[in-house]
Design a protein around this motif. Structure first.
Motif, PDB file in Angstrom:
ATOM      1  N   GLY A 214       0.792  -1.229   0.000  1.00 21.34           N
ATOM      2  CA  GLY A 214       0.000   0.000   0.000  1.00 21.34           C
ATOM      3  C   GLY A 214       0.821   1.275   0.000  1.00 21.34           C
ATOM      4  O   GLY A 214       0.255   2.366   0.075  1.00 21.34           O
ATOM      5  N   VAL A 217      -0.118   3.757  -2.723  1.00 23.59           N
ATOM      6  CA  VAL A 217      -1.392   4.449  -2.491  1.00 23.59           C
ATOM      7  C   VAL A 217      -1.187   5.609  -1.520  1.00 23.59           C
ATOM      8  O   VAL A 217      -1.722   6.708  -1.717  1.00 23.59           O
ATOM      9  CB  VAL A 217      -2.441   3.462  -1.949  1.00 23.59           C
ATOM     10  CG1 VAL A 217      -3.742   4.184  -1.649  1.00 23.59           C
ATOM     11  CG2 VAL A 217      -2.682   2.344  -2.948  1.00 23.59           C
ATOM     12  N   ALA A 274      -8.528   4.579   1.023  1.00 25.82           N
ATOM     13  CA  ALA A 274      -9.266   4.659  -0.241  1.00 25.82           C
ATOM     14  C   ALA A 274     -10.185   5.879  -0.263  1.00 25.82           C
ATOM     15  O   ALA A 274     -10.264   6.596  -1.267  1.00 25.82           O
ATOM     16  CB  ALA A 274     -10.062   3.383  -0.459  1.00 25.82           C
ATOM     17  N   VAL A 277      -8.160   9.097  -0.699  1.00 19.22           N
ATOM     18  CA  VAL A 277      -7.682   9.254  -2.080  1.00 19.22           C
ATOM     19  C   VAL A 277      -8.813   9.727  -2.983  1.00 19.22           C
ATOM     20  O   VAL A 277      -8.622  10.611  -3.835  1.00 19.22           O
ATOM     21  CB  VAL A 277      -7.080   7.935  -2.596  1.00 19.22           C
ATOM     22  CG1 VAL A 277      -6.769   8.042  -4.088  1.00 19.22           C
ATOM     23  CG2 VAL A 277      -5.814   7.583  -1.834  1.00 19.22           C
TER      24      VAL A 277
END
Length: 309
Positions: A214, A217, A274, A277
């Motif tokens: 991750g 990300v 998530a 983002v």
């Protein structure tokens, strides 16, 4: 949030600020989607931890971790530049390969550093509380990285690298060796990420092959958040924005996990990432849309005023 939780968020944000700068170099400067960073972070941790356990100076071990990350990035760029493998696929291949490399380096899935000297150890005898030492050292390292990267991107070679990412055909027509620029840029990007991994392992007291999952990300979230909060009008603003985005990201995660009324737990971290983002990617578009609507209304008002007589 307690003072310890706040300082912990700042510490992690500063640490991943190095990752954000690395991701900024690959994604924004070179326009190269590089997933190698998910393997470079644990590579830096593995190299540093292994050398420290071998009674090598932690400072030398940290520098060696940086160059190990550079080598990983160099392999990714070489696969793309020389063998013409799609950049995304090349980075995935190297990321997968680094899982085995990290196992080979450590000889096992994880390595403990408890009781070992680290780059933070010399500062522990200054009488400063331990929870202030790590953020302070990381801040100094990050400021040095920001200064050096900004100076490099403003140099002749750095301008060539920026031209390579903006328009490789035009850069090649101007005599810039775009292949070399890509090799250098991706190497520096992964070197910074590996440096973050080496420092991370020394802070946490262990290196683990799964600690890089991750990372890309988080780096992208930091870069996008930084661009939303601090429009990148200059390279320095863009770099500082990436660092600020990293710190704000960690604060948002810490707040979400510590806010009892939200009801989130540690296992919800990926979901939080998530959502952040998505928010970060949506905000710039909404801001642009509002600006266009304001300009349209102003133009319509001016047109109506001109037609009134």
């Amino acid at each position: 949030m307690s003072l310890i939780a706040i300082l912990g968020a700042v510490e992690t944000g500063l640490l991943f600020g190095l990752v954000a700068i690395g991701v900024f170099l690959s994604f924004r400067i070179l326009n190269f989607p590089d997933l190698t960073v998910d393997g470079s972070l644990p590579l830096g941790a593995a190299v540093a931890a292994t050398l420290i356990l071998a009674d090598i100076s932690p400072f030398i071990a940290t520098v060696a971790a940086f160059f190990a990350g550079c080598l990983a990035g160099l392999v990714t760029a070489w696969l793309n530049v020389r063998l013409k493998i799609l950049h995304l696929l090349a980075s995935i291949l190297v990321m997968i390969s680094l899982h085995t490399v990290n196992l080979r380096v450590m000889g096992k899935p994880n390595t403990a550093l408890l009781g070992e000297s680290t780059v933070f150890t010399p500062f522990e005898g200054l009488g400063v509380p331990f929870y202030w030492i790590n953020p302070t050292v990381l801040l100094v390292v990050l400021l040095a990285a920001v200064f050096l990267v900004n100076r490099f991107l403003g140099s002749e070679m750095g301008l060539g690298m920026r031209a390579t990412g903006a328009n490789p055909r035009m850069a090649a027509a101007q005599g810039i060796h775009t292949g070399r620029m890509t090799l250098l840029g991706i190497a520096l990007s992964n070197g910074l990420v590996a440096l973050a991994g080496a420092l991370f392992a020394q802070i946490q007291g262990a290196a683990d092959i799964t600690m890089g999952i991750g990372t890309i990300v988080i780096g992208l979230a930091a870069v996008i958040l930084g661009e939303a909060l601090l429009p990148p009008k200059t390279v320095l603003r863009a770099i500082i924005g990436a660092v600020i985005g990293s710190i704000i990201y960690r604060f948002a995660v810490a707040f979400a996990l510590n806010a009892d009324f939200i009801g989130l737990q540690a296992q919800d971290l990926k979901l939080i990432t998530a959502v952040l983002v998505v928010v970060a990617m949506t905000v710039p578009g909404l801001r642009t849309k509002r600006a266009m609507q304001r300009r349209a209304r102003a133009a319509a008002a001016n047109k109506g005023g001109d037609a009134a007589p």
